[in-house]
Design an enzyme around this catalytic site. Structure first.
Site, PDB file in Angstrom:
ATOM      1  N   GLN A 107      85.797  83.636  30.047  1.00  0.00           N
ATOM      2  CA  GLN A 107      86.305  84.390  30.713  1.00  0.00           C
ATOM      3  C   GLN A 107      87.534  83.839  31.846  1.00  0.00           C
ATOM      4  O   GLN A 107      88.192  84.590  32.596  1.00  0.00           O
ATOM      5  CB  GLN A 107      85.588  85.389  31.563  1.00  0.00           C
ATOM      6  CG  GLN A 107      84.516  86.177  30.850  1.00  0.00           C
ATOM      7  CD  GLN A 107      83.368  86.433  31.465  1.00  0.00           C
ATOM      8  OE1 GLN A 107      82.426  85.963  32.004  1.00  0.00           O
ATOM      9  NE2 GLN A 107      83.348  88.081  31.846  1.00  0.00           N
ATOM     10  N   HIS A 125      90.473  85.840  28.292  1.00  0.00           N
ATOM     11  CA  HIS A 125      91.548  86.422  29.191  1.00  0.00           C
ATOM     12  C   HIS A 125      92.899  85.478  29.396  1.00  0.00           C
ATOM     13  O   HIS A 125      93.450  85.867  30.527  1.00  0.00           O
ATOM     14  CB  HIS A 125      90.640  86.743  30.710  1.00  0.00           C
ATOM     15  CG  HIS A 125      89.609  87.653  30.784  1.00  0.00           C
ATOM     16  ND1 HIS A 125      88.849  87.602  31.616  1.00  0.00           N
ATOM     17  CD2 HIS A 125      89.438  88.641  29.883  1.00  0.00           C
ATOM     18  CE1 HIS A 125      87.834  88.554  31.570  1.00  0.00           C
ATOM     19  NE2 HIS A 125      88.125  89.079  30.578  1.00  0.00           N
TER      20      HIS A 125
END
Ligand SMILES: [Zn+2]
Length: 251
Positions: A107, A125
């Site tokens: 992430q 992300h």
């Protein structure tokens, strides 16, 4: 099972596995000194120039004030200047070489897994280190901050945007699907440095568990994952991950 070190049983499972998947989050980066944006370890940034982070990193602001969004991201890239991968990152880079099938899902957008040596990283992300053309879609590595041109442009003349998932945007196409596949196929699924409360990443350990994987959590304290994990190791990634021995190498 909760422990503060890697037990012999966990080491044995690890040595016998051939398919391993890992989800990492802000905690492992915070150990390297990367500021976080949700609290929980290290310096937490809530606002910059009087604007909340959720507004600065939003698709809405990108549409109306791309220059400000880029200044914010340039500031963040500047914060990474002296940051280095820690022992946890380096252990994961070694794991990638060791296992027949190894998938690292993160992430984090700081690029530290790549710097540590991981060749294949699913960046849910995106990455602070890249820009993406809003006209032709090309992604490119950005020069070190500060950017000479603000906002930066692609060679096609189109405006670049950060290659990062902003608030209000979907994950990059295919990234979550690849992560889900890895979760469903692995024997051991690690959750490292994240409470995995942010969806859809939060589904990954659940999918892994449903598919029969052994879920190991490595976090400094208990999280929402803890009741569902088969083992929780309380501690820093940089101290825990190097404790996993490889055991005898396969031919
Ligand atoms: Zn372009």
């Amino acid at each position: 099972m909760m422990t503060d070190h890697v037990t012999d049983d966990l080491r044995r499972r690890f040595a016998q596995a051939s398919r391993v998947a890992v989800l990492t989050g802000a905690g492992i980066s915070a150990e390297s000194g990367v500021p976080t944006f949700r609290g929980g370890g290290g310096a937490t940034i809530w606002e910059w120039r009087g604007k909340p982070v959720s507004e600065l990193s939003s698709a809405e602001l990108l549409a109306t004030d791309p220059k400000l969004v880029w200044e914010w991201f340039d500031h963040r890239r500047g914060l990474l200047k002296d940051v280095k991968p820690n022992a946890g990152h380096l252990a994961l880079a070694a794991w990638e070489k060791r296992f027949d099938a190894f998938t690292l899902v993160t992430q984090n957008i700081d690029g530290l897994h790549a710097t540590a040596g991981n060749r294949e990283v699913i960046e849910l992300h995106g990455s602070l280190l890249r820009g993406r053309c809003t006209r032709c879609g090309t992604t490119r590595e950005l020069p070190p901050p500060p950017l000479p041109e603000m906002p930066p442009r692609c060679s096609c003349g189109g405006l670049l945007r950060p290659d990062v998932v902003l608030f209000g945007e979907d994950l990059p196409p295919g990234a979550y699907e690849r992560a889900t596949d890895a979760a469903a196929l692995c024997e051991i699924f690690f959750v490292i440095g994240t409470s995995a409360v942010v969806y859809p990443a939060a589904y990954l350990p659940r999918s892994a568990k449903l598919a029969g994987a052994f879920v190991i959590e490595v976090n400094p304290e208990e999280t929402d994952i803890t009741p569902r994990a088969d083992a929780t190791i309380l501690g820093k990634a940089g101290e825990i991950l190097p404790q996993f021995d490889f055991g005898p190498h396969k031919a």
